[in-house]
Scaffold this motif. Structure first.
Motif, PDB file in Angstrom:
ATOM      1  N   ILE A 142     -30.650  20.171 -25.034  1.00  0.00           N
ATOM      2  CA  ILE A 142     -29.412  20.037 -25.798  1.00  0.00           C
ATOM      3  C   ILE A 142     -28.278  19.713 -24.835  1.00  0.00           C
ATOM      4  CG2 ILE A 142     -27.740  21.278 -27.227  1.00  0.00           C
ATOM      5  CD1 ILE A 142     -30.217  22.955 -28.202  1.00  0.00           C
ATOM      6  N   ALA A 181     -24.719  19.780 -24.457  1.00  0.00           N
ATOM      7  CA  ALA A 181     -23.716  20.512 -25.234  1.00  0.00           C
ATOM      8  C   ALA A 181     -22.304  19.915 -25.185  1.00  0.00           C
ATOM      9  CB  ALA A 181     -23.659  21.974 -24.770  1.00  0.00           C
ATOM     10  N   HIS A 182     -22.093  18.911 -24.345  1.00  0.00           N
ATOM     11  CA  HIS A 182     -20.758  18.291 -24.335  1.00  0.00           C
ATOM     12  C   HIS A 182     -20.802  16.915 -23.683  1.00  0.00           C
ATOM     13  CE1 HIS A 182     -16.457  17.721 -24.093  1.00  0.00           C
ATOM     14  NE2 HIS A 182     -16.553  17.509 -22.795  1.00  0.00           N
ATOM     15  N   VAL A 212     -23.827  16.818 -28.269  1.00  0.00           N
ATOM     16  CA  VAL A 212     -22.562  17.139 -28.921  1.00  0.00           C
ATOM     17  C   VAL A 212     -21.506  16.176 -28.391  1.00  0.00           C
ATOM     18  CG1 VAL A 212     -20.875  18.922 -29.453  1.00  0.00           C
ATOM     19  CG2 VAL A 212     -23.244  19.550 -29.010  1.00  0.00           C
ATOM     20  N   HIS A 220     -14.569  21.488 -31.741  1.00  0.00           N
ATOM     21  CA  HIS A 220     -14.990  21.138 -30.375  1.00  0.00           C
ATOM     22  C   HIS A 220     -13.749  20.787 -29.559  1.00  0.00           C
ATOM     23  CE1 HIS A 220     -17.759  18.096 -27.989  1.00  0.00           C
ATOM     24  NE2 HIS A 220     -17.342  19.071 -27.234  1.00  0.00           N
ATOM     25  N   LEU A 270     -16.531  25.393 -30.053  1.00  0.00           N
ATOM     26  CA  LEU A 270     -17.300  25.037 -28.864  1.00  0.00           C
ATOM     27  C   LEU A 270     -16.291  24.600 -27.812  1.00  0.00           C
ATOM     28  CD1 LEU A 270     -19.804  24.323 -27.162  1.00  0.00           C
ATOM     29  CD2 LEU A 270     -19.819  22.083 -28.269  1.00  0.00           C
ATOM     30  N   ALA A 315     -19.520  25.119 -23.163  1.00  0.00           N
ATOM     31  CA  ALA A 315     -20.336  24.049 -22.580  1.00  0.00           C
ATOM     32  C   ALA A 315     -19.954  23.897 -21.115  1.00  0.00           C
ATOM     33  CB  ALA A 315     -20.119  22.743 -23.328  1.00  0.00           C
ATOM     34  N   GLY A 368     -23.919  26.879 -22.910  1.00  0.00           N
ATOM     35  CA  GLY A 368     -24.839  25.747 -22.862  1.00  0.00           C
ATOM     36  C   GLY A 368     -24.450  24.842 -21.704  1.00  0.00           C
ATOM     37  N   GLY A 392     -23.691  20.735 -20.495  1.00  0.00           N
ATOM     38  CA  GLY A 392     -23.417  19.372 -20.944  1.00  0.00           C
ATOM     39  C   GLY A 392     -23.229  18.444 -19.763  1.00  0.00           C
ATOM     40  N   GLY A 422     -28.085  27.030 -25.362  1.00  0.00           N
ATOM     41  CA  GLY A 422     -27.261  25.872 -25.705  1.00  0.00           C
ATOM     42  C   GLY A 422     -27.124  25.737 -27.212  1.00  0.00           C
ATOM     43  N   ILE A 482     -23.631  25.864 -29.411  1.00  0.00           N
ATOM     44  CA  ILE A 482     -23.140  24.816 -30.323  1.00  0.00           C
ATOM     45  C   ILE A 482     -23.296  25.226 -31.802  1.00  0.00           C
ATOM     46  CG2 ILE A 482     -23.641  23.053 -28.572  1.00  0.00           C
ATOM     47  CD1 ILE A 482     -25.944  22.075 -30.378  1.00  0.00           C
TER      48      ILE A 482
END
Ligand SMILES: [Zn+2]
Length: 660
Positions: free
Chosen positions: A67, A69-70, A128, A217, A253, A276, A303, A305, A351, A355
């Motif tokens: 995942i 995450a960002h 994400v 987000h 997030l 993230a 998470g 990213g 993660g 999210i």
């Protein structure tokens, strides 16, 4: 009776990444429709299930997809455009101006497709995103079969998809309504960051996220400067500020969280905010070191990213996970910190929690979506394999494996890649189109970089004001006669000021570009302790326009604006070939002299030490008016008794240059 499922994946080293870290070797996974039906030892699943298709995993690792995450996926098209710059110069000087010019639905779709190809190949099954025209990110991802949280950006600056934030807010609402129950896409809203949003934007985006129960987000505390500015502007650090704005009422997030203290971590944790962590981006932009160990011990869901591919510069989650582990160890001076298994959990189950999707993805458990990857750990750089310590497989994946070891990817029960062949995407065609964009952007920037004026317009309030200045200047030995003459009845004083001026001049290789002056005006007032300063930026024309009789000069200023960035910012952005600093004490009067308005400046130039000057100035927008003012200026200076002293036909910059 065996149960029939769509896929029975057998002969795998199954890492479930569930709470108990169950591991089956040889293990199997049964998939029906979009979901995982069962997971366990191969012999058990072979007994209980029969697959319409049986996949032999060939001893590879079978694990949940990673995942990301960002990220900002369409920025694949801006990868490598501008690097090795500070965040503000990079963002405000390069990314945002280029984005305003080029980002369109077409750009976003193409950038998303390229990103998806890269993500799929590196074992990512969910990302994400935060960008403009997010609807088109969602469409491209859904077409390809990727899972994504797509966040429509809202910010206070004009954006590629909105002149005013109200437009992007309305777009976010429609986007969320349309995609709310999509099987692959979770629509969301992204107030870009507290410092790029007004309180009104924060309130409105929070209300929208709550109304539709979608994630919110945002970027939080990415740099120390952001915290510093927040303190100055709001009297508190970033997290207490967004809490005061009640942003944390939504499912948040928060990307980065590099500069947060322990009490802020508790605030985030109490509000179930997901974090993230973006190790590559933080390292490359030298943003600092996110306190990941501490965040995890406080119980935050963290998470990992990649951040956008223009600040990383890739979307490789294997690299990110490895860096997360390395960084946490180095920063805490403790090699036992953030072990491989925890790092891999951050890329998967944790993660998913960060999210707000842990009910659907992040681990191999019955009922969750079938987002699965196969990783070949038999290649040379992964060899050999040890089995004494059950954690060794996590170490193998985190410290040795590469994204290119991912051979197969399934999202929502559909194969997106088999044996490294990605379906639904034509790499050759995508790369051709990306090159075309790169060529157009190169041309645009080459053109812009040629002119200081267009570089100025790109970052400023996009106004350009051209005016002429009539100027006569004399060097005087003693300021006293000047001060006395101003009190005479022919001169009507409209106002008077006193300040210290600190001027930095940027010089450029091509003299036709002119000179850029960064001026700090410090107001000097009697009995006032507080330092009142204003900052201004002026692009001074390359040469004087004209010289009237009696050494009256006509010069041209091409651009004048408040300087909203720091001197350091302008220095890095304009990269001048030379600089000059001049400091002076200036008394200034705005006066009417026989019906004509003038500024009278009485200057004492302290650095370099040039002595006293009297300057008569008037601004005008027409050449004809300039003739008249030149004549009157000569009269005024003679009236002030300065006709006998030396006329100076050079400005301070030239004087200072020759004094150097
Ligand atoms: Zn970001």
């Amino acid at each position: 009776m065996t149960q029939i499922v769509d896929f029975l994946l057998v002969n795998g080293l199954v890492l479930t990444m569930d709470e108990g870290f169950h591991l089956y070797h040889p293990g199997a996974v049964a998939v029906s429709g979009d979901s995982i039906q069962a997971v366990g030892p191969e012999e058990v699943l072979n007994r209980d299930y029969s697959g319409r298709e049986v996949i032999d995993c060939g001893g590879k690792v079978l694990m949940p997809g990673l995942i990301n995450a960002h990220t900002h996926v369409p920025m694949t098209l801006l990868r490598g455009l501008a690097d090795d710059l500070r965040l503000d110069v990079w963002l405000l000087g390069y990314m945002m101006p280029v984005e305003r010019e080029f980002v369109s639905p077409d750009f976003v779709r193409l950038g998303t497709k390229i990103a998806c190809l890269e993500l799929i190949r590196s074992g990512v099954t969910c990302f994400v995103d935060m960008y403009y025209f997010e609807e088109h990110v969602a469409r491209a991802a859904a077409e390809i079969g990727m899972r994504a949280i797509c966040s429509q950006t809202v910010l206070k600056f004009p954006a590629p998809d909105a002149q005013f934030f109200e437009e992007s807010l309305a777009a976010a609402r429609e986007f969320i309504q349309r995609w709310k129950d999509h099987p692959l896409i979770v629509p969301s809203v992204a107030p870009h960051a507290p410092y790029t949003c007004t309180e009104e934007i924060l309130q409105a985006t929070k209300a929208l996220a709550i109304e539709f129960d979608v994630p919110l987000h945002t970027h939080i505390a990415e740099t120390a400067q952001e915290v510093e500015n927040s303190r100055k502007e709001h009297g508190m650090r970033v997290v207490p500020y967004i809490q005061e704005q009640r942003l944390l009422d939504a499912k948040v997030l928060a990307a980065h969280c590099v500069h947060i203290d322990e009490s802020e971590m508790h605030l985030l944790q109490n509000s179930a905010v997901g974090v993230a962590h973006n190790p590559s981006s933080n390292l490359k932009l030298a943003s600092g070191f996110a306190p990941v160990n501490k965040m995890l011990s406080v119980g935050l869901n963290v998470g990992i990213g990649t951040d956008g591919p223009a600040s990383n510069n890739d979307l490789d989650m294997f690299e990110e996970i490895r860096l997360a582990a390395f960084l946490a160890k180095s920063v805490s001076n403790d090699p036992t910190a953030l072990p491989a298994r925890t790092a891999l959990t951050m890329g998967t189950r944790l993660g998913a929690k960060a999210i707000h999707m842990s009910d659907l993805i992040g681990s191999i458990e019955p009922g969750k979506r079938a987002d699965l990857i196969l990783v070949d750990v038999s290649s040379l750089h992964n060899s050999p394999s040890f089995h004494r310590d059950p954690n060794s497989v996590y170490a193998q994946l985190v410290y040795a494996a590469k994204s290119t070891d991912v051979s197969d990817v399934m999202v929502n029960g559909q194969w997106l890649m088999r044996e490294r062949q990605v379906y639904n995407l034509d790499e050759h065609e995508l790369l051709l189109q990306a090159e075309q964009y790169a060529h157009r952007i190169d041309t645009f920037l080459i053109q812009r970089e040629k002119s200081i004026l267009s570089k100025l317009v790109a970052i400023g309030p996009a106004t350009e004001e051209e005016s002429f200045e009539v100027q006569v200047k004399v060097r005087i030995p003693d300021p006293k006669p000047v001060l006395e003459s101003i009190e005479l009845p022919d001169i009507e004083v409209l106002y008077r000021r006193h300040y210290h001026e600190y001027d930095t001049y940027f010089k450029f290789a091509d003299p036709k570009q002119g000179t850029l002056r960064y001026r700090e005006d410090e107001f000097v007032e009697e009995n006032v302790q507080e330092r009142k300063v204003r900052y201004r930026l002026t692009l001074i024309g390359p040469a004087r326009e004209y010289q009237f009789p009696s050494d009256v000069l006509l010069s041209r200023s091409r651009y004048l604006a408040p300087a909203s960035h720091s001197l350091r910012f302008y220095r890095e952005y304009f990269n001048p070939t030379g600089e000059l600093f001049i400091e002076k004490d200036r008394r200034r009067w705005r006066v009417l002299f026989r019906g004509t308005e003038f500024y009278i400046n009485l200057d004492r130039v302290d650095q370099p030490d040039l002595g006293y000057f009297l300057e008569i100035k008037s601004r005008t927008w027409s050449r004809r008016d300039a003739e008249h003012k030149a004549h009157m200026a000569t009269n005024l200076i003679e009236f002030m008794g300065a006709q006998a002293v030396e006329r100076v036909t050079q400005d301070y910059l030239e004087l200072a240059s020759s004094a150097e």
